[in-house]
Design a protein around this motif. Structure first.
Motif, PDB file in Angstrom:
ATOM      1  N   ASP A   1     -12.124   1.506  -2.320  1.00  0.00           N
ATOM      2  CA  ASP A   1     -13.238   1.917  -3.171  1.00  0.00           C
ATOM      3  C   ASP A   1     -14.562   1.252  -2.827  1.00  0.00           C
ATOM      4  O   ASP A   1     -15.545   1.424  -3.535  1.00  0.00           O
ATOM      5  N   SER A   2     -14.595   0.457  -1.774  1.00  0.00           N
ATOM      6  CA  SER A   2     -15.874  -0.184  -1.489  1.00  0.00           C
ATOM      7  C   SER A   2     -16.153  -0.159   0.010  1.00  0.00           C
ATOM      8  O   SER A   2     -15.300   0.196   0.812  1.00  0.00           O
ATOM      9  N   GLY A   3     -17.353  -0.534   0.379  1.00  0.00           N
ATOM     10  CA  GLY A   3     -17.727  -0.583   1.783  1.00  0.00           C
ATOM     11  C   GLY A   3     -18.438   0.663   2.241  1.00  0.00           C
ATOM     12  O   GLY A   3     -18.540   1.643   1.517  1.00  0.00           O
ATOM     13  N   GLY A   4     -18.952   0.618   3.465  1.00  0.00           N
ATOM     14  CA  GLY A   4     -19.702   1.741   4.024  1.00  0.00           C
ATOM     15  C   GLY A   4     -18.783   2.853   4.465  1.00  0.00           C
ATOM     16  O   GLY A   4     -17.571   2.777   4.284  1.00  0.00           O
ATOM     17  N   ILE A   5     -19.395   3.874   5.077  1.00  0.00           N
ATOM     18  CA  ILE A   5     -18.632   5.079   5.393  1.00  0.00           C
ATOM     19  C   ILE A   5     -17.570   4.807   6.456  1.00  0.00           C
ATOM     20  O   ILE A   5     -16.455   5.314   6.380  1.00  0.00           O
ATOM     21  N   VAL A   6     -17.880   3.952   7.425  1.00  0.00           N
ATOM     22  CA  VAL A   6     -16.916   3.639   8.486  1.00  0.00           C
ATOM     23  C   VAL A   6     -15.725   2.897   7.903  1.00  0.00           C
ATOM     24  O   VAL A   6     -14.564   3.193   8.187  1.00  0.00           O
ATOM     25  N   LYS A   7     -16.021   1.940   7.027  1.00  0.00           N
ATOM     26  CA  LYS A   7     -14.961   1.134   6.437  1.00  0.00           C
ATOM     27  C   LYS A   7     -14.053   2.005   5.556  1.00  0.00           C
ATOM     28  O   LYS A   7     -12.836   1.871   5.564  1.00  0.00           O
ATOM     29  N   ARG A   8     -14.695   2.929   4.838  1.00  0.00           N
ATOM     30  CA  ARG A   8     -13.908   3.806   3.976  1.00  0.00           C
ATOM     31  C   ARG A   8     -13.028   4.741   4.786  1.00  0.00           C
ATOM     32  O   ARG A   8     -11.889   5.008   4.432  1.00  0.00           O
ATOM     33  N   ALA A   9     -13.578   5.260   5.896  1.00  0.00           N
ATOM     34  CA  ALA A   9     -12.788   6.141   6.750  1.00  0.00           C
ATOM     35  C   ALA A   9     -11.598   5.378   7.313  1.00  0.00           C
ATOM     36  O   ALA A   9     -10.479   5.889   7.375  1.00  0.00           O
ATOM     37  N   LYS A  10     -11.843   4.133   7.714  1.00  0.00           N
ATOM     38  CA  LYS A  10     -10.752   3.318   8.262  1.00  0.00           C
ATOM     39  C   LYS A  10      -9.695   3.050   7.199  1.00  0.00           C
ATOM     40  O   LYS A  10      -8.517   2.971   7.517  1.00  0.00           O
ATOM     41  N   ALA A  11     -10.138   2.921   5.944  1.00  0.00           N
ATOM     42  CA  ALA A  11      -9.200   2.616   4.863  1.00  0.00           C
ATOM     43  C   ALA A  11      -8.242   3.778   4.610  1.00  0.00           C
ATOM     44  O   ALA A  11      -7.219   3.609   3.961  1.00  0.00           O
ATOM     45  N   LEU A  12      -8.599   4.978   5.144  1.00  0.00           N
ATOM     46  CA  LEU A  12      -7.727   6.128   4.918  1.00  0.00           C
ATOM     47  C   LEU A  12      -6.543   6.164   5.876  1.00  0.00           C
ATOM     48  O   LEU A  12      -5.552   6.832   5.617  1.00  0.00           O
ATOM     49  N   VAL A  13      -6.666   5.424   7.000  1.00  0.00           N
ATOM     50  CA  VAL A  13      -5.581   5.431   7.992  1.00  0.00           C
ATOM     51  C   VAL A  13      -4.233   5.049   7.377  1.00  0.00           C
ATOM     52  O   VAL A  13      -3.254   5.766   7.560  1.00  0.00           O
ATOM     53  N   PRO A  14      -4.176   3.943   6.613  1.00  0.00           N
ATOM     54  CA  PRO A  14      -2.876   3.575   6.028  1.00  0.00           C
ATOM     55  C   PRO A  14      -2.339   4.591   5.036  1.00  0.00           C
ATOM     56  O   PRO A  14      -1.175   4.556   4.670  1.00  0.00           O
ATOM     57  N   ILE A  15      -3.179   5.511   4.568  1.00  0.00           N
ATOM     58  CA  ILE A  15      -2.711   6.554   3.652  1.00  0.00           C
ATOM     59  C   ILE A  15      -2.221   7.752   4.454  1.00  0.00           C
ATOM     60  O   ILE A  15      -1.153   8.291   4.207  1.00  0.00           O
ATOM     61  N   PHE A  16      -3.058   8.172   5.440  1.00  0.00           N
ATOM     62  CA  PHE A  16      -2.765   9.436   6.113  1.00  0.00           C
ATOM     63  C   PHE A  16      -1.587   9.373   7.066  1.00  0.00           C
ATOM     64  O   PHE A  16      -0.825  10.328   7.152  1.00  0.00           O
ATOM     65  N   ILE A  17      -1.425   8.261   7.769  1.00  0.00           N
ATOM     66  CA  ILE A  17      -0.306   8.210   8.712  1.00  0.00           C
ATOM     67  C   ILE A  17       1.033   8.347   7.988  1.00  0.00           C
ATOM     68  O   ILE A  17       1.817   9.229   8.324  1.00  0.00           O
ATOM     69  N   PRO A  18       1.288   7.546   6.943  1.00  0.00           N
ATOM     70  CA  PRO A  18       2.567   7.762   6.240  1.00  0.00           C
ATOM     71  C   PRO A  18       2.674   9.155   5.639  1.00  0.00           C
ATOM     72  O   PRO A  18       3.753   9.743   5.608  1.00  0.00           O
ATOM     73  N   LEU A  19       1.543   9.707   5.208  1.00  0.00           N
ATOM     74  CA  LEU A  19       1.569  11.033   4.592  1.00  0.00           C
ATOM     75  C   LEU A  19       1.960  12.101   5.616  1.00  0.00           C
ATOM     76  O   LEU A  19       2.796  12.959   5.346  1.00  0.00           O
ATOM     77  N   PHE A  20       1.352  12.037   6.821  1.00  0.00           N
ATOM     78  CA  PHE A  20       1.698  12.993   7.871  1.00  0.00           C
ATOM     79  C   PHE A  20       3.153  12.843   8.272  1.00  0.00           C
ATOM     80  O   PHE A  20       3.871  13.830   8.426  1.00  0.00           O
ATOM     81  N   VAL A  21       3.570  11.593   8.440  1.00  0.00           N
ATOM     82  CA  VAL A  21       4.963  11.356   8.833  1.00  0.00           C
ATOM     83  C   VAL A  21       5.900  11.985   7.823  1.00  0.00           C
ATOM     84  O   VAL A  21       6.847  12.684   8.175  1.00  0.00           O
ATOM     85  N   SER A  22       5.598  11.792   6.534  1.00  0.00           N
ATOM     86  CA  SER A  22       6.525  12.312   5.537  1.00  0.00           C
ATOM     87  C   SER A  22       6.427  13.831   5.433  1.00  0.00           C
ATOM     88  O   SER A  22       7.427  14.501   5.174  1.00  0.00           O
ATOM     89  N   ALA A  23       5.227  14.383   5.661  1.00  0.00           N
ATOM     90  CA  ALA A  23       5.101  15.841   5.614  1.00  0.00           C
ATOM     91  C   ALA A  23       5.920  16.468   6.734  1.00  0.00           C
ATOM     92  O   ALA A  23       6.617  17.473   6.529  1.00  0.00           O
ATOM     93  N   ILE A  24       5.857  15.867   7.923  1.00  0.00           N
ATOM     94  CA  ILE A  24       6.616  16.407   9.055  1.00  0.00           C
ATOM     95  C   ILE A  24       8.118  16.260   8.801  1.00  0.00           C
ATOM     96  O   ILE A  24       8.901  17.177   9.054  1.00  0.00           O
ATOM     97  N   ARG A  25       8.497  15.123   8.244  1.00  0.00           N
ATOM     98  CA  ARG A  25       9.910  14.911   7.935  1.00  0.00           C
ATOM     99  C   ARG A  25      10.403  15.960   6.933  1.00  0.00           C
ATOM    100  O   ARG A  25      11.460  16.561   7.088  1.00  0.00           O
ATOM    101  N   ARG A  26       9.584  16.199   5.895  1.00  0.00           N
ATOM    102  CA  ARG A  26       9.943  17.214   4.902  1.00  0.00           C
ATOM    103  C   ARG A  26      10.064  18.588   5.533  1.00  0.00           C
ATOM    104  O   ARG A  26      10.976  19.350   5.223  1.00  0.00           O
ATOM    105  N   ALA A  27       9.133  18.922   6.426  1.00  0.00           N
ATOM    106  CA  ALA A  27       9.154  20.234   7.070  1.00  0.00           C
ATOM    107  C   ALA A  27      10.442  20.397   7.870  1.00  0.00           C
ATOM    108  O   ALA A  27      11.078  21.456   7.828  1.00  0.00           O
TER     109      ALA A  27
END
Lengths: 270, 288
Positions: free
Chosen positions: A188-214
């Motif tokens: 919830d804090s920091g500039g745009i680069v920092k926020r984008a980087k903060a999404l990596v730990p969310i998206f990688i597990p999410l993609f992995v689980s979406a592919i696993r579900r598929a």
């Protein structure tokens, strides 16, 4: 993330819920065409009244409608303001190169009403039709495209699966976010680069689980001998009922009414 | 012993002001002591998970307060991150949170967020991996190449590496095979004994809880039904049964034996204890 209202199904017992999804889809398309065939305020009043009637008949709370309108209100206002400066007719106000005219005012009123009608109508469809019914309806309506070798069933199946997994993936996102927050991830804090980087730990597990579900789903479907639409029968066959017939009759009158109003009453200045 | 966490009228309601409104936790007043191993049991939907998620501010209570060492954790939202470093949380199926290129980096994510770097970071990662029994040769592998049990250990190590004063584990052994379960639990117990920190373990398995917990919190429909020493809780078999909970099988067996006139001590919790008690009894009667 949970309060995304647009496109959500609302359980209710109303006439509109009872209608056949094919009928509702046809009405929606016809309605959208009609909205854009109104050339004076009398004709435009018909779809506006119809929108209000639909809203009331659907028994879905007005609050739900308003909540979804809230998301696009900015777009509506901006279009209204831009349209204000277009058009001819009597000039009311002139500041430098821009002027507000009668045509401009008419234009922005018309455009706002049209967008609102469009939204209310499509909302009514999604509020009153389950995603499975909706894709079923689309599949049936698009059936003629099979002649052009378009895989209608497969497309409909993909839509069903995609819709089915939206809530699941949202829930999963929530869970992963909490887990990473527990490890001190700061989203919830920091500039745009920092926020984008903060999404990596969310998206990688999410993609992995979406592919696993598929993959799990594909396996489960194959285990149950799914082989596409060829020769497949349905548990629930869609059937037009009296409500739909009544709807068609009403809609024909509405269409005729709008056309007559367009023909016999003067068009507005644009 | 002093309380490290105290809750005051803690309440959480899902879907507030909607038709789906459901109170998951209602009016919870409990104290968790410094350095104890607390087990939390309850039926599915009894509010266990919701309760533990409020303890480190992941969800904000609808009503009531959580005190960590006397300060209200939700008072200052900016301090919440620091609270989360003190109260570590391992979720159900934590292996789904792994994301880094290597296991080593993933375990280092938490402490890295705390601002720890260099040798200190390395030391923490290696000791956390050792605590959970993760072989050091696995550290340079991708977390997605590990087996299910190894992934679980890696994820738990990721929280232990933050060295929290309170460690919350939500069903850490769910979905593991019996041996993996036993191993993991032993390792957690050993970690608790070495580190002497507070551990809160949520579990469905009465056997697991009976083995490790000092005290047990029994939750039923969002309320704290019982909070007492493990032995005293499992002595109330009938009351637990009413809430849809079981007592450990070995406790059940010994209780039946007692009811049938065999003079065994009350409240036997593990097979080892039962073994010792029965052996003693047989020796006394000269049959062994």
């Amino acid at each position: 993330m949970r309060d995304i209202v647009f496109g959500q199904y609302v359980q209710q017992k109303s006439i509109i819920h009872l209608m056949d999804p094919r009928a509702k889809l046809i009405f929606l398309v016809a309605y959208i065409v009609l909205i854009f065939c109104t050339f004076n305020f009398y004709a435009l009043a018909v779809p506006v009244i119809l929108a209000v009637v639909m809203m009331l008949l659907s028994k879905v709370s007005i609050g739900k409608y308003l909540k979804s309108l809230k998301m696009i209100i900015v777009v509506v206002i901006i279009t209204a303001i831009f349209n204000l400066f277009y058009g001819g007719g009597q000039v009311f106000l002139k500041i430098g190169p821009i002027s507000i005219t009668e045509g401009g005012i008419n234009n922005s009123i018309v455009i706002v009403l049209r967008i609102l009608c469009l939204l209310i109508a499509s909302e009514t469809l999604t509020f009153t039709t389950t995603p499975t019914d909706l894709t079923d309806g689309i599949e049936r309506l698009l059936k003629p495209l099979k002649l052009l070798h378009i895989k209608v069933h497969e497309i409909a199946m993909m839509m069903t699966i995609a819709l089915r997994f939206v809530p699941t993936l949202l829930e999963e996102t929530d869970k992963i976010m909490l887990a990473q927050k527990a490890r001190g991830a700061d989203m919830d804090s920091g500039g745009i680069v920092k926020r984008a980087k903060a999404l990596v730990p969310i998206f990688i597990p999410l993609f992995v689980s979406a592919i696993r579900r598929a993959m799990d789903l594909a396996m489960a479907m194959e285990c149950r001998c799914y082989h596409g639409g060829e020769g497949r029968t349905r548990m629930k066959t869609l059937r037009f009922s009296r409500v739909d017939v009544f709807g068609f009759i009403l809609f024909s009158f509405v269409t005729a009414g709008i056309i007559l109003l367009d023909i016999f009453l003067p068009h507005i200045v644009r | 012993m002093s309380a490290i966490i105290r809750t005051e009228n803690l309440t959480y309601t899902y879907g507030l002001k909607t038709p789906l409104e459901k109170t998951a936790v209602s009016d919870l007043n409990i104290e968790i002591n410094e350095g104890e191993f607390l087990g939390v049991i309850g039926h599915t939907g009894s509010g266990k998970s919701t309760f533990v998620q409020m303890l480190n501010g992941l969800i904000t209570p609808t009503k009531g307060k959580v005190y960590l060492r006397g300060t209200d954790i939700n008072q200052n939202k900016k301090e919440l991150q620091r609270v989360r470093f003190q109260v570590g949380m391992v979720f159900q199926y934590p292996e789904y949170q792994l994301f880094e290129e290597t296991v080593y980096k993933d375990i280092g994510f938490g402490p890295g967020n705390m601002g720890i770097t260099g040798d200190d970071l390395d030391r923490r990662i290696r000791s956390a991996a050792a605590f959970t029994g993760l072989k050091s040769k696995l550290l340079q592998k991708s977390p997605f190449d590990l087996s299910g049990g190894e992934k679980r250990r890696a994820a738990i190590a990721g929280v232990i590496a933050m060295d929290p004063d309170v460690l919350i584990l939500d069903e850490p052994a769910a979905g593991l095979d019996p041996q993996g379960r036993d191993n993991l639990l032993s390792q957690i117990l050993e970690y608790h004994k070495k580190r002497k920190n507070t551990i809160i373990l949520v579990s469905h398995s009465m056997e697991d809880i009976a083995r490790v917990a000092d005290r047990i919190l029994v939750m039923n429909r969002g309320k704290a039904e019982i909070l007492d020493k493990t032995r005293n809780v499992f002595a109330q078999g009938h009351r637990l049964k009413k809430m849809g909970l079981e007592i450990p099988q070995i406790t059940k067996v010994t209780q039946k034996l007692i009811e049938n006139g065999i003079p065994l001590p009350q409240g036997i919790l593990t097979v080892e204890e039962a073994y010792v008690a029965i052996a003693q009894l047989l020796k006394k009667e000269g049959r062994l």
